[in-house]
Scaffold this motif. Structure first.
Motif, PDB file in Angstrom:
ATOM      1  N   LEU A  49       0.821  -1.208   0.000  1.00  0.00           N
ATOM      2  CA  LEU A  49       0.000   0.000   0.000  1.00  0.00           C
ATOM      3  C   LEU A  49       0.860   1.266   0.000  1.00  0.00           C
ATOM      4  CD1 LEU A  49      -2.820  -1.080   2.462  1.00  0.00           C
ATOM      5  CD2 LEU A  49      -2.946  -0.905  -0.027  1.00  0.00           C
ATOM      6  N   LYS A  50       1.966   1.230   0.727  1.00  0.00           N
ATOM      7  CA  LYS A  50       2.867   2.386   0.712  1.00  0.00           C
ATOM      8  C   LYS A  50       3.355   2.656  -0.710  1.00  0.00           C
ATOM      9  CE  LYS A  50       7.369   4.084   2.221  1.00  0.00           C
ATOM     10  NZ  LYS A  50       8.626   3.793   2.942  1.00  0.00           N
ATOM     11  N   ASN A  51       3.738   1.598  -1.421  1.00  0.00           N
ATOM     12  CA  ASN A  51       4.198   1.756  -2.789  1.00  0.00           C
ATOM     13  C   ASN A  51       3.085   2.270  -3.696  1.00  0.00           C
ATOM     14  OD1 ASN A  51       6.827   0.933  -2.245  1.00  0.00           O
ATOM     15  ND2 ASN A  51       6.375  -1.224  -2.615  1.00  0.00           N
ATOM     16  N   GLN A  52       1.858   1.841  -3.426  1.00  0.00           N
ATOM     17  CA  GLN A  52       0.731   2.315  -4.225  1.00  0.00           C
ATOM     18  C   GLN A  52       0.488   3.810  -4.003  1.00  0.00           C
ATOM     19  OE1 GLN A  52      -1.643  -1.935  -4.149  1.00  0.00           O
ATOM     20  NE2 GLN A  52      -2.883  -0.088  -4.070  1.00  0.00           N
ATOM     21  N   VAL A  53       0.640   4.270  -2.754  1.00  0.00           N
ATOM     22  CA  VAL A  53       0.520   5.706  -2.493  1.00  0.00           C
ATOM     23  C   VAL A  53       1.604   6.459  -3.262  1.00  0.00           C
ATOM     24  CG1 VAL A  53       0.688   7.526  -0.751  1.00  0.00           C
ATOM     25  CG2 VAL A  53      -0.600   5.447  -0.235  1.00  0.00           C
ATOM     26  N   LEU A  54       2.828   5.978  -3.185  1.00  0.00           N
ATOM     27  CA  LEU A  54       3.931   6.643  -3.885  1.00  0.00           C
ATOM     28  C   LEU A  54       3.689   6.686  -5.387  1.00  0.00           C
ATOM     29  CD1 LEU A  54       7.011   5.176  -1.965  1.00  0.00           C
ATOM     30  CD2 LEU A  54       5.864   7.374  -1.595  1.00  0.00           C
ATOM     31  N   ASN A  55       2.933   5.704  -5.891  1.00  0.00           N
ATOM     32  CA  ASN A  55       2.624   5.642  -7.322  1.00  0.00           C
ATOM     33  C   ASN A  55       1.316   6.333  -7.684  1.00  0.00           C
ATOM     34  OD1 ASN A  55       4.877   4.256  -8.465  1.00  0.00           O
ATOM     35  ND2 ASN A  55       4.196   2.403  -7.435  1.00  0.00           N
ATOM     36  N   GLY A  56       0.641   6.958  -6.675  1.00  0.00           N
ATOM     37  CA  GLY A  56      -0.525   7.768  -7.017  1.00  0.00           C
ATOM     38  C   GLY A  56      -1.822   7.462  -6.307  1.00  0.00           C
ATOM     39  N   MET A  57      -1.921   6.343  -5.599  1.00  0.00           N
ATOM     40  CA  MET A  57      -3.171   6.046  -4.895  1.00  0.00           C
ATOM     41  C   MET A  57      -3.438   7.090  -3.816  1.00  0.00           C
ATOM     42  SD  MET A  57      -4.275   2.624  -2.714  1.00  0.00           S
ATOM     43  CE  MET A  57      -3.277   3.068  -1.265  1.00  0.00           C
ATOM     44  N   ALA A 117      -6.956  18.473  10.578  1.00  0.00           N
ATOM     45  CA  ALA A 117      -7.144  18.169   9.155  1.00  0.00           C
ATOM     46  C   ALA A 117      -5.876  18.597   8.435  1.00  0.00           C
ATOM     47  CB  ALA A 117      -8.366  18.898   8.596  1.00  0.00           C
ATOM     48  N   CYS A 118      -5.088  17.612   8.023  1.00  0.00           N
ATOM     49  CA  CYS A 118      -3.774  17.896   7.432  1.00  0.00           C
ATOM     50  C   CYS A 118      -3.617  17.168   6.111  1.00  0.00           C
ATOM     51  CB  CYS A 118      -2.653  17.444   8.370  1.00  0.00           C
ATOM     52  SG  CYS A 118      -2.672  18.208   9.997  1.00  0.00           S
ATOM     53  N   THR A 119      -2.926  17.800   5.169  1.00  0.00           N
ATOM     54  CA  THR A 119      -2.645  17.147   3.895  1.00  0.00           C
ATOM     55  C   THR A 119      -1.145  16.955   3.718  1.00  0.00           C
ATOM     56  OG1 THR A 119      -2.434  19.171   2.574  1.00  0.00           O
ATOM     57  CG2 THR A 119      -4.660  18.287   2.890  1.00  0.00           C
ATOM     58  N   PHE A 120      -0.819  15.904   2.971  1.00  0.00           N
ATOM     59  CA  PHE A 120       0.571  15.572   2.675  1.00  0.00           C
ATOM     60  C   PHE A 120       0.653  15.063   1.240  1.00  0.00           C
ATOM     61  CE2 PHE A 120      -0.403  14.667   7.084  1.00  0.00           C
ATOM     62  CZ  PHE A 120       0.632  15.258   7.801  1.00  0.00           C
ATOM     63  N   THR A 121       1.824  15.172   0.648  1.00  0.00           N
ATOM     64  CA  THR A 121       2.098  14.556  -0.644  1.00  0.00           C
ATOM     65  C   THR A 121       3.299  13.637  -0.467  1.00  0.00           C
ATOM     66  OG1 THR A 121       1.352  16.567  -1.764  1.00  0.00           O
ATOM     67  CG2 THR A 121       2.568  14.969  -3.080  1.00  0.00           C
ATOM     68  N   ARG A 122       3.141  12.409  -0.952  1.00  0.00           N
ATOM     69  CA  ARG A 122       4.233  11.446  -0.930  1.00  0.00           C
ATOM     70  C   ARG A 122       4.343  10.826  -2.316  1.00  0.00           C
ATOM     71  NH1 ARG A 122       4.987  13.887   2.954  1.00  0.00           N
ATOM     72  NH2 ARG A 122       5.446  13.210   5.095  1.00  0.00           N
ATOM     73  N   GLY A 123       5.454  11.112  -3.019  1.00  0.00           N
ATOM     74  CA  GLY A 123       5.579  10.632  -4.392  1.00  0.00           C
ATOM     75  C   GLY A 123       4.479  11.250  -5.242  1.00  0.00           C
ATOM     76  N   HIS A 124       3.737  10.391  -5.949  1.00  0.00           N
ATOM     77  CA  HIS A 124       2.615  10.850  -6.766  1.00  0.00           C
ATOM     78  C   HIS A 124       1.310  10.889  -5.967  1.00  0.00           C
ATOM     79  CE1 HIS A 124       4.674  10.756 -10.677  1.00  0.00           C
ATOM     80  NE2 HIS A 124       5.308   9.688 -10.234  1.00  0.00           N
TER      81      HIS A 124
END
Length: 236
Positions: free
Chosen positions: A83-91, A178-185
């Protein structure tokens, strides 16, 4: 869009007070608020999260919502890595309430993600700090929840891209709720309210924020990023 809800689904089966509020599980209320004719909503629980069927669902997920509390350590490391890799790839990822201590969120943040807490049924007043952010669309300048669990600063997370709301509790504490983050895509939205013994997820404003959050983290077309050894554009 394929939306998947992970709900630990232990409290609702073992605690009468929680079952009284969410008799069919927290995931059922979340699924109902997100239901849309063009979306596919799937549910994965701790009990079945590591089956072949659930792995297939998770692999094809566009947006994942995560609610967990009692058994963060029981979640498969294999699944968390996937799942971590999927987030980095855009999920897209929406982490709710005590999901701040999930393996997935902690790995993506790289910190302890710890905080102060107290369960005393206190009033929570959530103030909007960024009214023009898409996640805050349609939300009044503040929301009041008559009973909630207190989370207090310091919240050990990396500096967020955006802090959209700050909570104040009757006991005096405040919290970046309420916080936002970006990781990879991938985009991540952490949203604090949602203790299992209170009917927080039935509140129309809370539902609107979660729906807006799901839309905001929805994957967008990837920007090509070139890495590795490159030939010079000019004569060296």
């Amino acid at each position: 869009m394929n939306i998947t809800i992970y709900n630990e689904f232990i409290h609702e089966q073992t605690h009468d007070a929680v079952k009284a509020v969410y008799p069919e599980g927290i995931h059922t209320v979340l699924a109902e608020m997100l239901r849309h004719e063009n979306d596919t909503i799937s549910v994965v629980t701790l009990e079945n999260h590591d089956t072949d069927a659930s792995r297939e669902i998770l692999k094809n997920t566009d947006v994942l919502l995560w609610w967990g509390h009692l058994a963060h350590d029981k979640v498969s490391d294999d699944i968390v890595t996937m799942l971590k890799n999927q987030v980095l790839n855009g999920m897209g990822l929406v982490v709710l309430h005590s999901g701040h201590m999930s393996k997935l969120f902690m790995r993506l943040m790289g910190t302890s993600c710890d905080l102060k807490w107290r369960e005393a049924g206190e009033k929570e007043r959530l103030w909007v700090l960024d009214p023009i952010h898409p996640i805050m669309r349609g939300i009044p300048e503040y929301i009041e929840l008559e009973n909630e669990e207190m989370y207090g600063e310091f919240f050990d997370i990396p500096k967020p891209d955006d802090v959209l709301m700050v909570s104040w509790f009757t006991g005096g504490e405040v919290f970046r709720s309420a916080c936002t983050f970006t990781r990879g895509h991938g985009k991540i939205f952490y949203f604090r309210p949602g203790h299992e013994t209170y009917p927080t997820y039935y509140d129309p404003h809370i539902q609107s924020i979660i729906r807006n959050g799901v839309k905001w983290v929805t994957p967008t077309p990837k920007i090509h990023r070139a890495f590795g050894n490159r030939q010079a554009l000019e004569v060296i």
